[in-house]
Scaffold this motif. Sequence first.
Motif, PDB file in Angstrom:
ATOM      1  N   HIS A   4     -56.504  14.777  14.248  1.00 27.94           N
ATOM      2  CA  HIS A   4     -57.350  14.071  15.195  1.00 27.94           C
ATOM      3  C   HIS A   4     -58.200  15.070  15.955  1.00 27.94           C
ATOM      4  O   HIS A   4     -57.686  16.038  16.516  1.00 27.94           O
ATOM      5  N   ASP A   5     -59.504  14.867  15.965  1.00 21.77           N
ATOM      6  CA  ASP A   5     -60.413  15.746  16.695  1.00 21.77           C
ATOM      7  C   ASP A   5     -60.648  15.158  18.074  1.00 21.77           C
ATOM      8  O   ASP A   5     -61.056  14.005  18.203  1.00 21.77           O
ATOM      9  N   PRO A   6     -60.398  15.945  19.147  1.00 23.58           N
ATOM     10  CA  PRO A   6     -60.555  15.396  20.499  1.00 23.58           C
ATOM     11  C   PRO A   6     -61.977  14.963  20.827  1.00 23.58           C
ATOM     12  O   PRO A   6     -62.186  14.236  21.793  1.00 23.58           O
ATOM     13  N   ILE A   7     -62.923  15.372  20.006  1.00 19.80           N
ATOM     14  CA  ILE A   7     -64.299  14.951  20.241  1.00 19.80           C
ATOM     15  C   ILE A   7     -64.446  13.446  20.082  1.00 19.80           C
ATOM     16  O   ILE A   7     -65.410  12.829  20.569  1.00 19.80           O
ATOM     17  N   ASP A   8     -63.483  12.813  19.417  1.00 18.42           N
ATOM     18  CA  ASP A   8     -63.508  11.351  19.262  1.00 18.42           C
ATOM     19  C   ASP A   8     -63.494  10.634  20.607  1.00 18.42           C
ATOM     20  O   ASP A   8     -63.901   9.469  20.697  1.00 18.42           O
ATOM     21  N   LEU A   9     -63.014  11.314  21.636  1.00 13.42           N
ATOM     22  CA  LEU A   9     -63.002  10.724  22.979  1.00 13.42           C
ATOM     23  C   LEU A   9     -64.376  10.213  23.364  1.00 13.42           C
ATOM     24  O   LEU A   9     -64.515   9.143  23.976  1.00 13.42           O
ATOM     25  N   TRP A  10     -65.408  10.976  23.020  1.00 14.18           N
ATOM     26  CA  TRP A  10     -66.770  10.625  23.447  1.00 14.18           C
ATOM     27  C   TRP A  10     -67.411   9.584  22.543  1.00 14.18           C
ATOM     28  O   TRP A  10     -68.485   9.088  22.852  1.00 14.18           O
ATOM     29  N   ARG A  11     -66.767   9.277  21.430  1.00 14.77           N
ATOM     30  CA  ARG A  11     -67.278   8.232  20.540  1.00 14.77           C
ATOM     31  C   ARG A  11     -66.805   6.851  20.974  1.00 14.77           C
ATOM     32  O   ARG A  11     -67.349   5.849  20.530  1.00 14.77           O
ATOM     33  N   ARG A  12     -65.807   6.826  21.827  1.00  9.87           N
ATOM     34  CA  ARG A  12     -65.246   5.549  22.268  1.00  9.87           C
ATOM     35  C   ARG A  12     -65.773   5.190  23.648  1.00  9.87           C
ATOM     36  O   ARG A  12     -65.838   6.070  24.528  1.00  9.87           O
ATOM     37  N   PRO A  13     -66.125   3.955  23.873  1.00 12.47           N
ATOM     38  CA  PRO A  13     -66.511   3.565  25.238  1.00 12.47           C
ATOM     39  C   PRO A  13     -65.303   3.655  26.153  1.00 12.47           C
ATOM     40  O   PRO A  13     -64.157   3.445  25.725  1.00 12.47           O
ATOM     41  N   GLU A  14     -65.536   4.001  27.401  1.00  8.64           N
ATOM     42  CA  GLU A  14     -64.409   4.113  28.328  1.00  8.64           C
ATOM     43  C   GLU A  14     -63.718   2.775  28.518  1.00  8.64           C
ATOM     44  O   GLU A  14     -62.505   2.705  28.650  1.00  8.64           O
ATOM     45  N   VAL A  50     -49.498  13.955  34.220  1.00  9.18           N
ATOM     46  CA  VAL A  50     -50.755  13.341  34.659  1.00  9.18           C
ATOM     47  C   VAL A  50     -50.550  11.844  34.891  1.00  9.18           C
ATOM     48  O   VAL A  50     -51.078  11.277  35.859  1.00  9.18           O
ATOM     49  N   ALA A  51     -49.793  11.214  34.020  1.00 11.24           N
ATOM     50  CA  ALA A  51     -49.516   9.788  34.194  1.00 11.24           C
ATOM     51  C   ALA A  51     -48.826   9.542  35.529  1.00 11.24           C
ATOM     52  O   ALA A  51     -49.164   8.600  36.266  1.00 11.24           O
ATOM     53  N   ALA A  52     -47.866  10.397  35.873  1.00  6.92           N
ATOM     54  CA  ALA A  52     -47.194  10.262  37.161  1.00  6.92           C
ATOM     55  C   ALA A  52     -48.183  10.448  38.306  1.00  6.92           C
ATOM     56  O   ALA A  52     -48.092   9.782  39.346  1.00  6.92           O
ATOM     57  N   GLY A  53     -49.161  11.333  38.100  1.00  9.36           N
ATOM     58  CA  GLY A  53     -50.142  11.595  39.141  1.00  9.36           C
ATOM     59  C   GLY A  53     -51.046  10.418  39.440  1.00  9.36           C
ATOM     60  O   GLY A  53     -51.556  10.286  40.563  1.00  9.36           O
ATOM     61  N   VAL A  54     -51.261   9.562  38.448  1.00 11.54           N
ATOM     62  CA  VAL A  54     -52.116   8.381  38.664  1.00 11.54           C
ATOM     63  C   VAL A  54     -51.286   7.119  38.831  1.00 11.54           C
ATOM     64  O   VAL A  54     -51.830   6.012  38.906  1.00 11.54           O
ATOM     65  N   GLY A  55     -49.958   7.290  38.865  1.00 12.57           N
ATOM     66  CA  GLY A  55     -49.088   6.135  39.058  1.00 12.57           C
ATOM     67  C   GLY A  55     -48.955   5.265  37.837  1.00 12.57           C
ATOM     68  O   GLY A  55     -48.910   4.035  37.936  1.00 12.57           O
ATOM     69  N   ALA A  56     -48.888   5.895  36.675  1.00 10.63           N
ATOM     70  CA  ALA A  56     -48.763   5.139  35.422  1.00 10.63           C
ATOM     71  C   ALA A  56     -47.601   5.691  34.603  1.00 10.63           C
ATOM     72  O   ALA A  56     -47.109   6.796  34.852  1.00 10.63           O
ATOM     73  N   GLY A  57     -47.187   4.932  33.627  1.00 11.84           N
ATOM     74  CA  GLY A  57     -46.197   5.414  32.683  1.00 11.84           C
ATOM     75  C   GLY A  57     -46.879   6.265  31.625  1.00 11.84           C
ATOM     76  O   GLY A  57     -48.056   6.067  31.306  1.00 11.84           O
ATOM     77  N   ALA A  58     -46.139   7.217  31.081  1.00  5.68           N
ATOM     78  CA  ALA A  58     -46.733   8.103  30.083  1.00  5.68           C
ATOM     79  C   ALA A  58     -47.282   7.327  28.900  1.00  5.68           C
ATOM     80  O   ALA A  58     -48.378   7.623  28.392  1.00  5.68           O
ATOM     81  N   ALA A  59     -46.553   6.322  28.454  1.00  8.61           N
ATOM     82  CA  ALA A  59     -47.002   5.554  27.294  1.00  8.61           C
ATOM     83  C   ALA A  59     -48.305   4.826  27.579  1.00  8.61           C
ATOM     84  O   ALA A  59     -49.168   4.717  26.703  1.00  8.61           O
ATOM     85  N   SER A  60     -48.459   4.352  28.819  1.00 10.85           N
ATOM     86  CA  SER A  60     -49.667   3.592  29.134  1.00 10.85           C
ATOM     87  C   SER A  60     -50.910   4.464  29.151  1.00 10.85           C
ATOM     88  O   SER A  60     -52.028   3.978  28.960  1.00 10.85           O
ATOM     89  N   LEU A  61     -50.734   5.782  29.362  1.00 13.70           N
ATOM     90  CA  LEU A  61     -51.902   6.672  29.411  1.00 13.70           C
ATOM     91  C   LEU A  61     -52.551   6.787  28.035  1.00 13.70           C
ATOM     92  O   LEU A  61     -53.742   7.111  27.931  1.00 13.70           O
ATOM     93  N   TYR A  62     -51.782   6.501  26.994  1.00 16.05           N
ATOM     94  CA  TYR A  62     -52.347   6.573  25.652  1.00 16.05           C
ATOM     95  C   TYR A  62     -53.302   5.404  25.370  1.00 16.05           C
ATOM     96  O   TYR A  62     -53.919   5.366  24.300  1.00 16.05           O
ATOM     97  N   ARG A  63     -53.419   4.497  26.295  1.00 15.76           N
ATOM     98  CA  ARG A  63     -54.468   3.482  26.183  1.00 15.76           C
ATOM     99  C   ARG A  63     -55.839   4.086  26.466  1.00 15.76           C
ATOM    100  O   ARG A  63     -56.868   3.541  26.066  1.00 15.76           O
ATOM    101  N   TYR A  64     -55.842   5.220  27.166  1.00 19.52           N
ATOM    102  CA  TYR A  64     -57.091   5.850  27.570  1.00 19.52           C
ATOM    103  C   TYR A  64     -57.371   7.131  26.790  1.00 19.52           C
ATOM    104  O   TYR A  64     -58.525   7.516  26.604  1.00 19.52           O
ATOM    105  N   LEU A  65     -56.321   7.800  26.372  1.00 15.97           N
ATOM    106  CA  LEU A  65     -56.433   9.065  25.651  1.00 15.97           C
ATOM    107  C   LEU A  65     -55.494   9.034  24.459  1.00 15.97           C
ATOM    108  O   LEU A  65     -54.347   8.602  24.584  1.00 15.97           O
ATOM    109  N   LYS A  66     -55.962   9.498  23.320  1.00 12.41           N
ATOM    110  CA  LYS A  66     -55.135   9.460  22.120  1.00 12.41           C
ATOM    111  C   LYS A  66     -54.234  10.683  21.973  1.00 12.41           C
ATOM    112  O   LYS A  66     -53.309  10.662  21.160  1.00 12.41           O
TER     113      LYS A  66
END
Length: 238
Positions: A4-14, A50-66
């Motif tokens: 997986h290339d992290p550049i894919d982040l910018w190909r997806r709408p936020e 980072v998930a703890a820092g935004v008040g989220a579960g680690a698994a839920s952060l993968y909805r935003y970042l792969k």
Amino acid sequence: MPTHDPIDLWRRPERSGVGPKPEHSRTGIAAAAIDIADRDGLAAVSIRRVAAGVGAGAASLYRYLKSHDELIELIVDTVGGEYDLDSSGAPPAVQLLNLARQGRDIMHRHPWLAPLLLTRPSLGPNGLGYLEHALSALRTVDMPGPTKLQTVAMLTAITSAFVQNELASAANYGTGPGGANVRLDYLFEVVQSGKYPLLAGALTGQHDPERPEEVFTRVITNYLAGAGLPIPAVRPPA
């Protein structure tokens, strides 16, 4: 090889047009990650923390970042938004020197950044905006497009290397009592021994050590001059 290339982040709408409204944003996630990196170093930046820092579960952060790599891609691009990309109309070399000075300041604010820029510069919106601005400074310069890109890339590389040296010196050698530089004191003792006459001659007549920003300006100015972009001489007032 990564799959997986992290550049894919910018190909997806936020935010997708379907599904529930996101509880978090890339901006908030990046801010939490940058805060951790600035305080504890890049190695401390994990999806879980980072998930703890935004008040989220680690698994839920993968909805935003792969992946963790996408998280690093995100924070590198985010701090790139700290540049002031004002088109002042100054000569090309002056504009590039200004960008280099800003880059040095940004890398000092975020000590983890300099090594990353040598290996994985961001191609996100802020990274591309920086590149477009730097190339616009070279718009009137007679050199091929690829050479302009190389010139900008080398400017970043030199700045990154300079900052890494500054940070390493501060971390490894520091200063002695009263702020005296231990290595400068040692060098003075060695020169006074008479065993190194050429070194002593090179240092003869040297006044107070230059400030780091003065050394940096000279390094970048010399590089730009070698690239065919000398800093115009400032004429004294009439």
